[in-house]
Design an enzyme around this catalytic site. Structure first.
Site, PDB file in Angstrom:
ATOM      1  N   THR A  92      -0.688   1.600   6.367  1.00 29.12           N
ATOM      2  CA  THR A  92      -0.474   0.588   5.584  1.00 29.12           C
ATOM      3  C   THR A  92      -0.298  -0.691   6.662  1.00 29.12           C
ATOM      4  O   THR A  92      -0.148  -0.632   7.960  1.00 29.12           O
ATOM      5  CB  THR A  92       0.986   0.604   5.043  1.00 29.12           C
ATOM      6  N   GLY A  93      -0.617  -2.005   5.967  1.00 25.35           N
ATOM      7  CA  GLY A  93      -0.721  -3.131   6.890  1.00 25.35           C
ATOM      8  C   GLY A  93      -1.969  -3.669   6.730  1.00 25.35           C
ATOM      9  O   GLY A  93      -2.755  -3.606   5.348  1.00 25.35           O
ATOM     10  N   LEU A  94      -2.414  -4.889   7.541  1.00 24.17           N
ATOM     11  CA  LEU A  94      -3.564  -5.440   7.202  1.00 24.17           C
ATOM     12  C   LEU A  94      -4.780  -4.585   7.665  1.00 24.17           C
ATOM     13  O   LEU A  94      -5.079  -4.505   9.073  1.00 24.17           O
ATOM     14  CB  LEU A  94      -3.499  -6.732   8.218  1.00 24.17           C
ATOM     15  N   GLY A  95      -5.746  -4.213   6.800  1.00 22.72           N
ATOM     16  CA  GLY A  95      -6.754  -3.282   6.937  1.00 22.72           C
ATOM     17  C   GLY A  95      -7.501  -4.022   8.122  1.00 22.72           C
ATOM     18  O   GLY A  95      -8.328  -2.936   8.628  1.00 22.72           O
ATOM     19  N   THR A  97       0.926  -1.257  -0.124  1.00 23.78           N
ATOM     20  CA  THR A  97       0.003  -0.014   0.223  1.00 23.78           C
ATOM     21  C   THR A  97       0.716   1.319  -0.089  1.00 23.78           C
ATOM     22  O   THR A  97       2.034   1.116   0.540  1.00 23.78           O
ATOM     23  CB  THR A  97      -0.888  -0.050   1.255  1.00 23.78           C
ATOM     24  N   ARG A 108     -14.029  -7.281  -0.873  1.00 27.84           N
ATOM     25  CA  ARG A 108     -13.596  -6.897   0.317  1.00 27.84           C
ATOM     26  C   ARG A 108     -12.977  -5.263   0.265  1.00 27.84           C
ATOM     27  O   ARG A 108     -12.380  -5.178  -0.745  1.00 27.84           O
ATOM     28  CB  ARG A 108     -12.292  -8.080   0.567  1.00 27.84           C
ATOM     29  N   VAL A 109     -13.259  -4.510   1.372  1.00 31.87           N
ATOM     30  CA  VAL A 109     -12.543  -3.279   1.440  1.00 31.87           C
ATOM     31  C   VAL A 109     -11.783  -3.499   2.620  1.00 31.87           C
ATOM     32  O   VAL A 109     -12.245  -3.632   3.517  1.00 31.87           O
ATOM     33  CB  VAL A 109     -13.763  -2.284   1.601  1.00 31.87           C
ATOM     34  N   GLY A 110     -10.585  -2.677   2.481  1.00 34.17           N
ATOM     35  CA  GLY A 110      -9.744  -2.473   3.504  1.00 34.17           C
ATOM     36  C   GLY A 110      -9.777  -1.128   4.205  1.00 34.17           C
ATOM     37  O   GLY A 110     -10.837  -0.544   4.261  1.00 34.17           O
ATOM     38  N   ASP A 111      -8.936  -0.745   4.940  1.00 30.44           N
ATOM     39  CA  ASP A 111      -8.710   0.620   5.790  1.00 30.44           C
ATOM     40  C   ASP A 111      -8.784   1.658   4.859  1.00 30.44           C
ATOM     41  O   ASP A 111      -9.162   2.829   5.217  1.00 30.44           O
ATOM     42  CB  ASP A 111      -7.601   0.466   6.939  1.00 30.44           C
TER      43      ASP A 111
HETATM   44  N1  GLY Z   1      -3.890  -1.611   4.159  1.00 32.02           N
HETATM   45  C1  GLY Z   1      -4.385  -1.908   2.862  1.00 32.02           C
HETATM   46  C2  GLY Z   1      -5.595  -2.991   3.094  1.00 32.02           C
HETATM   47  O1  GLY Z   1      -5.670  -3.868   3.951  1.00 32.02           O
HETATM   48  O2  GLY Z   1      -6.231  -3.169   2.244  1.00 32.02           O
END
Ligand code: GLY
Length: 305
Positions: A225-228, A175, A203-206
């Site tokens: 950035t990372g796991l949304g 990201t 799927r929508v992230g952060d």
């Molecule tokens: N940070 C990006 C996502 O998880 O989509």
């Protein structure tokens, strides 16, 4: 006085790719700084900086975005304007070159904050965006490998995906984001992403969620950035700017934010912040995160990984 700070994603960047990632973020900062140097706005600077990274296939945004479980690319992007909390975002948009510019048009040309899926693509068409295939050969090969590994596992549900992320932290890197303070004292933030490998369609992230992956206030601007899935739950960038509002400088706020996330959710993440005094904050809990910044009184770009 101006500052621009960008990130090219948190995760695990292989040694042999470090130089290319660092060159990528430096090129982005250089372009954003040119805008600020000539008296341009923070909004123009962060959009310019993110567009450069969207065009660089090494990053997970625009061209080079990671693929969904089904092998498609669905991109999220957002831009935030600090002085009045304006926000524009797109989610799950396909086949355009610069999702960040579409996010800005959502802010400037509609009364909405976030457009998703087909609606976002229809809006792109209306705004004159041309068809662009963001899938690169390298991403396709990675997708085939990861999907095979995933299918070979005895998985029942998405927790297995989480295990796969742990075994392959490179799933997450990529990201991109930029934050800036311009010579008029205005702040802006921009973030763009392909999301995470093997995500479900839709799927929508952060990234496009106000206060989760992207946020700007009169006190500062932040991009994460990372796991949304984890960062959305604590509204990471809003948390960061609350720390700034309550008196922390950007670096202490970045550290406090990632600690907060570690204490309550424990997701892989990184954040960049610029505060209203032009201070920068950079912190992550992943093996690496590429970043670079330049302030008006600096001769050279400072960068790290
Ligand atoms: N940070 C990006 C996502 O998880 O989509």
């Amino acid at each position: 006085m101006y500052t621009i700070l960008v990130h090219g994603g948190a995760g695990s960047i292989p040694k042999e790719k470090s130089e290319a990632h660092l060159e990528g973020v430096k090129e982005s900062v250089r372009a954003g700084a040119e805008v600020l140097k000539s008296g341009g706005s923070a909004m123009d600077a962060v959009e310019t900086a993110v567009k450069i990274m969207e065009d660089n296939p090494i990053f997970n945004s625009g061209t080079g975005s990671v693929l969904t479980f089904e092998g498609e690319v669905e991109m999220d992007a957002a831009i935030a304007y600090g002085p009045n909390f304006d926000f524009g975002a797109v989610a799950g948009v396909k086949n355009i070159r610069h999702p960040i510019s579409l996010a800005r048009l959502v802010m400037e040309k509609t009364d909405h904050v976030l457009l998703a899926g087909q609606g976002a693509n229809d809006f792109a068409k209306l705004m004159g965006f041309e068809y662009h295939n963001p899938i690169t050969q390298q991403r396709k090969e990675q997708w085939e490998k990861y999907r095979q590994e995933f299918m070979n596992g005895n998985y029942k549900d998405w927790p297995k995906l989480r295990e796969l992320f742990k075994a392959h932290p490179e799933f997450l890197h990529g990201t991109v984001g930029a934050v800036a303070l311009d010579s008029h004292g205005e702040t802006a933030a921009a973030t763009s992403t392909g999301g995470v490998f093997l995500k479900l369609l839709g799927r929508v992230g952060d990234t496009p969620i106000p206060g989760a992956g992207t946020y700007a206030t009169i006190e500062g601007a932040a991009s994460s950035t990372g796991l949304g899935e984890g960062m959305m739950r604590v509204l990471l960038t809003k948390t960061a700017l609350d720390f700034v509002r309550d008196g922390l400088d950007a670096q202490h706020a970045a550290e406090a934010t990632i600690n907060y996330l570690d204490n309550f959710v424990g997701t892989d993440a990184g954040i960049i912040i610029v505060d209203r005094n032009g201070n920068v904050g950079i912190h992550h809990n992943t093996p690496s995160m590429t970043w670079a910044y330049l302030k008006n009184d600096m001769e050279e770009i400072v960068c790290g990984i």
